[in-house]
Design a protein around this motif. Structure first.
Motif, PDB file in Angstrom:
ATOM      1  N   PHE A 177       0.837  -1.191   0.000  1.00 11.99           N
ATOM      2  CA  PHE A 177       0.000   0.000   0.000  1.00 11.99           C
ATOM      3  C   PHE A 177       0.879   1.249   0.000  1.00 11.99           C
ATOM      4  O   PHE A 177       2.050   1.196   0.395  1.00 11.99           O
ATOM      5  CB  PHE A 177      -0.926   0.004   1.221  1.00 11.99           C
ATOM      6  N   PRO A 178       0.353   2.396  -0.438  1.00 14.05           N
ATOM      7  CA  PRO A 178       1.138   3.638  -0.446  1.00 14.05           C
ATOM      8  C   PRO A 178       1.701   3.957   0.939  1.00 14.05           C
ATOM      9  O   PRO A 178       1.003   3.805   1.952  1.00 14.05           O
ATOM     10  CB  PRO A 178       0.128   4.690  -0.902  1.00 14.05           C
ATOM     11  N   SER A 179       2.932   4.428   0.992  1.00 14.70           N
ATOM     12  CA  SER A 179       3.611   4.663   2.264  1.00 14.70           C
ATOM     13  C   SER A 179       2.930   5.730   3.116  1.00 14.70           C
ATOM     14  O   SER A 179       3.023   5.705   4.345  1.00 14.70           O
ATOM     15  CB  SER A 179       5.073   5.049   2.019  1.00 14.70           C
ATOM     16  N   ASP A 180       2.215   6.677   2.474  1.00 18.31           N
ATOM     17  CA  ASP A 180       1.556   7.723   3.256  1.00 18.31           C
ATOM     18  C   ASP A 180       0.313   7.211   3.973  1.00 18.31           C
ATOM     19  O   ASP A 180      -0.276   7.925   4.799  1.00 18.31           O
ATOM     20  CB  ASP A 180       1.187   8.915   2.356  1.00 18.31           C
ATOM     21  N   LEU A 181      -0.091   5.961   3.701  1.00 15.68           N
ATOM     22  CA  LEU A 181      -1.234   5.353   4.389  1.00 15.68           C
ATOM     23  C   LEU A 181      -0.801   4.398   5.496  1.00 15.68           C
ATOM     24  O   LEU A 181      -1.649   3.889   6.235  1.00 15.68           O
ATOM     25  CB  LEU A 181      -2.118   4.599   3.383  1.00 15.68           C
ATOM     26  N   TRP A 182       0.503   4.149   5.612  1.00 14.36           N
ATOM     27  CA  TRP A 182       0.984   3.213   6.618  1.00 14.36           C
ATOM     28  C   TRP A 182       0.705   3.724   8.031  1.00 14.36           C
ATOM     29  O   TRP A 182       0.848   4.920   8.311  1.00 14.36           O
ATOM     30  CB  TRP A 182       2.487   2.987   6.483  1.00 14.36           C
ATOM     31  N   ILE A 183       0.340   2.803   8.903  1.00 13.58           N
ATOM     32  CA  ILE A 183       0.304   3.080  10.344  1.00 13.58           C
ATOM     33  C   ILE A 183       1.628   2.568  10.894  1.00 13.58           C
ATOM     34  O   ILE A 183       1.859   1.362  10.956  1.00 13.58           O
ATOM     35  CB  ILE A 183      -0.874   2.364  11.022  1.00 13.58           C
ATOM     36  N   THR A 184       2.523   3.474  11.243  1.00 12.75           N
ATOM     37  CA  THR A 184       3.874   3.082  11.649  1.00 12.75           C
ATOM     38  C   THR A 184       4.183   3.572  13.056  1.00 12.75           C
ATOM     39  O   THR A 184       3.487   4.429  13.613  1.00 12.75           O
ATOM     40  CB  THR A 184       4.921   3.649  10.675  1.00 12.75           C
ATOM     41  N   TYR A 185       5.260   3.010  13.605  1.00 14.91           N
ATOM     42  CA  TYR A 185       5.706   3.369  14.958  1.00 14.91           C
ATOM     43  C   TYR A 185       7.197   3.697  14.968  1.00 14.91           C
ATOM     44  O   TYR A 185       7.838   3.667  16.008  1.00 14.91           O
ATOM     45  CB  TYR A 185       5.397   2.223  15.921  1.00 14.91           C
ATOM     46  N   ASN A 186       7.724   3.982  13.776  1.00 11.58           N
ATOM     47  CA  ASN A 186       9.152   4.292  13.676  1.00 11.58           C
ATOM     48  C   ASN A 186       9.387   5.495  12.764  1.00 11.58           C
ATOM     49  O   ASN A 186      10.325   5.518  11.975  1.00 11.58           O
ATOM     50  CB  ASN A 186       9.928   3.079  13.145  1.00 11.58           C
ATOM     51  N   GLY A 187       8.481   6.465  12.857  1.00  2.36           N
ATOM     52  CA  GLY A 187       8.636   7.669  12.060  1.00  2.36           C
ATOM     53  C   GLY A 187       8.262   7.515  10.609  1.00  2.36           C
ATOM     54  O   GLY A 187       8.726   8.278   9.764  1.00  2.36           O
ATOM     55  N   GLY A 188       7.426   6.539  10.283  1.00  2.00           N
ATOM     56  CA  GLY A 188       6.981   6.346   8.911  1.00  2.00           C
ATOM     57  C   GLY A 188       7.957   5.617   8.020  1.00  2.00           C
ATOM     58  O   GLY A 188       7.798   5.599   6.800  1.00  2.00           O
ATOM     59  N   ILE A 189       8.973   4.989   8.617  1.00  2.00           N
ATOM     60  CA  ILE A 189      10.003   4.319   7.821  1.00  2.00           C
ATOM     61  C   ILE A 189       9.518   2.976   7.297  1.00  2.00           C
ATOM     62  O   ILE A 189       9.743   2.624   6.137  1.00  2.00           O
ATOM     63  CB  ILE A 189      11.277   4.120   8.662  1.00  2.00           C
ATOM     64  N   ASP A 190       8.833   2.201   8.147  1.00  2.00           N
ATOM     65  CA  ASP A 190       8.478   0.836   7.790  1.00  2.00           C
ATOM     66  C   ASP A 190       7.283   0.394   8.628  1.00  2.00           C
ATOM     67  O   ASP A 190       7.203   0.714   9.815  1.00  2.00           O
ATOM     68  CB  ASP A 190       9.669  -0.100   8.071  1.00  2.00           C
ATOM     69  N   PRO A 191       6.326  -0.350   8.035  1.00  6.52           N
ATOM     70  CA  PRO A 191       5.196  -0.854   8.824  1.00  6.52           C
ATOM     71  C   PRO A 191       5.567  -1.997   9.769  1.00  6.52           C
ATOM     72  O   PRO A 191       4.748  -2.387  10.598  1.00  6.52           O
ATOM     73  CB  PRO A 191       4.198  -1.326   7.765  1.00  6.52           C
ATOM     74  N   LEU A 192       6.781  -2.563   9.644  1.00  5.52           N
ATOM     75  CA  LEU A 192       7.217  -3.572  10.617  1.00  5.52           C
ATOM     76  C   LEU A 192       7.306  -2.939  12.002  1.00  5.52           C
ATOM     77  O   LEU A 192       7.775  -1.812  12.156  1.00  5.52           O
ATOM     78  CB  LEU A 192       8.575  -4.149  10.231  1.00  5.52           C
TER      79      LEU A 192
END
Length: 466
Positions: free
Chosen positions: A163-178
């Motif tokens: 999915f587009p990176s701007d839609l990711w729910i992340t916990y590392n500053g938007g770097i990776d969804p892992l």
């Protein structure tokens, strides 16, 4: 973005195609999509709301329901009055919300979507086979999520990257969804917003999967369910989430006590396998011990997160207690995550935006009246399932008992995370509530159908005699 549009078009087409044989046939596929698809699969409409897969699926199902519905006016809708009361109070709270736009959007997701889905299910489901098919579809979706979690661990790649990176729910500053956490390493989340939410879904699913294995006749599907169950336990371990672990143990214990069939033998086998794994893999036992020790150490991040729940509840009680209006109506649905709250935690006042206690969130967002109403609604749903089990009534009274167990586990887990309206597990819970209500109503439907058929026979006999 094109991929998301393709996903949504395919979902709409498949639901319409499946419903050609009747709307009831489309319900399992609908539940599969709702359980599997992530929040990242959405189209953002600026200034309005997100058009996610859940809403597209539910809108399609509702339109099909309006087109295909038959005369079911005699069918009583359990929980109707409590849903109306809670929905009305949630609307009232918007007028006193600190963010009316946010609260209005949350009414759509927490009230309209859940209750509309429940209504369609209760009005549509008429057979035990449909109940089992829906649960099976949900478990298969969770099984696919578990496969994604295996890929996360061994390939260090998340399915959410498509999915587009701007839609990711992340916990590392938007770097990776892992999701990688200091002290715990990689924690699997699959298509869920957070590892603990994935763990919540697994804790709810394991009892249901065990029950399906105990009653399923098809050998191939039973083998698929066994593989899925093994993946569920593995993924649950890899979430490294304490609450889901505890809830799973509690649910399995209740399952052993309440369901008197092959489930008991399966649970004993699983206990033996788990004990052997702990002896054969000392690292697993050390991980569990380490997490327990960290939980009791307030100086560690894991222990601090445990203590945060108590500090959160205390701060919310103080916040709503400062204003009689807030005590009654709260601050508005969805406002905690947007506005946050000053919380006295570990000797300092900090501003937090995460409410890791959904019962406290109910109080903060809708006041004491809203908390009481949602509490009564959820407990009434639990009572419907337990009553069907206890009285051995309904389309499948043993399934009602398993639903009671899974819902109880979900309610307990709400104490440790805001999982009611954030992620697929909230939809899963309301699907189970709908199944419990449908199972109860199934008996009335069968009796009504029997009377109708009997009346038809009498009319034919009179006509023949004439």
């Amino acid at each position: 973005m094109i991929l998301i549009v393709c996903f949504q078009m395919f979902i709409v087409y498949s639901l319409i195609a499946t419903s050609r044989r009747g709307l009831e046939n489309a319900l399992p596929l609908f539940c599969f999509y709702l359980t599997l698809m992530p929040l990242e699969s959405r189209l953002i409409i600026p200034g309005v709301f997100d058009l996610n897969t859940m809403r597209i699926s539910l809108t399609t199902l509702f339109l099909l329901f309006l087109i295909q519905r038959k005369g079911t006016a005699r069918k009583v809708i359990p929980l109707k009055n409590l849903m109306v009361l809670h929905g009305t109070w949630a609307i009232f709270s918007v007028s006193y919300s600190i963010s009316s736009a946010t609260s209005a959007k949350q009414i759509i997701s927490q009230v309209v979507e859940y209750y509309l889905m429940y209504y369609i299910f209760v009005k549509t489901i008429s057979s035990k086979q449909t109940l089992h098919s829906i649960v099976y579809a949900m478990m298969m979706a969770v099984g696919v999520c578990c496969i994604f979690s295996v890929i996360e661990v061994y390939a260090k790649w998340s399915i959410l990257r498509i999915f587009p990176s701007d839609l990711w729910i992340t916990y590392n500053g938007g770097i990776d969804p892992l999701y990688v956490e200091w002290g715990r390493g990689l924690r699997v989340r699959s298509t869920f917003p957070h590892p603990i939410l994935f763990g919540d879904a697994l804790a709810m699913s394991i009892p249901l999967t065990l029950y399906l294995i105990s009653i399923w006749q098809d050998r191939f599907q039973r083998r698929v369910l066994w593989v899925t169950l093994a993946l569920m336990f593995w993924s649950l371990y890899k979430t490294t989430s304490r609450g889901p672990w505890i809830a799973t143990i509690l649910c399995c214990g209740l399952l052993y006590c309440l369901i008197h069939n092959r489930v008991r033998r399966y649970l004993l086998v699983i206990m033996g396998v788990a004990s052997s794994a702990l002896l054969a893999r000392p690292g697993v036992l050390q991980t569990v011990k380490g997490l327990y020790q960290s939980s009791t150490d307030p100086s560690s991040p894991v222990g601090a997160s445990y203590l945060y729940r108590d500090a959160l509840l205390t701060s919310i009680i103080e916040a709503v207690g400062k204003d009689p209006g807030r005590m009654l109506l709260g601050f508005g649905l969805g406002t905690f995550r947007e506005k946050g709250l000053d919380i006295l935690f570990l000797g300092s006042l900090q501003h937090w935006y995460t409410c890791d206690n959904n019962w406290a969130a109910f109080l903060y967002e809708t006041g004491y009246v809203g908390l009481i109403l949602i509490g009564l609604l959820l407990l009434a749903a639990l009572n419907i399932a337990f009553k069907s089990y206890r009285q051995r009534s309904g389309l499948d009274w043993q399934l009602s008992g398993v639903i009671f167990i899974s819902l109880l586990g979900f309610y307990i887990l709400l104490y440790s995370v805001a999982g009611y309206s954030w992620g697929q597990q909230g939809y899963m819970a309301w699907i189970l509530i709908a199944l419990a209500g449908s199972a109860q109503q199934g008996v009335r439907m069968e009796r009504f159908a029997a009377k109708t058929n009997s009346a038809s026979v009498d009319e034919e006999m009179m006509l023949y005699a004439t």
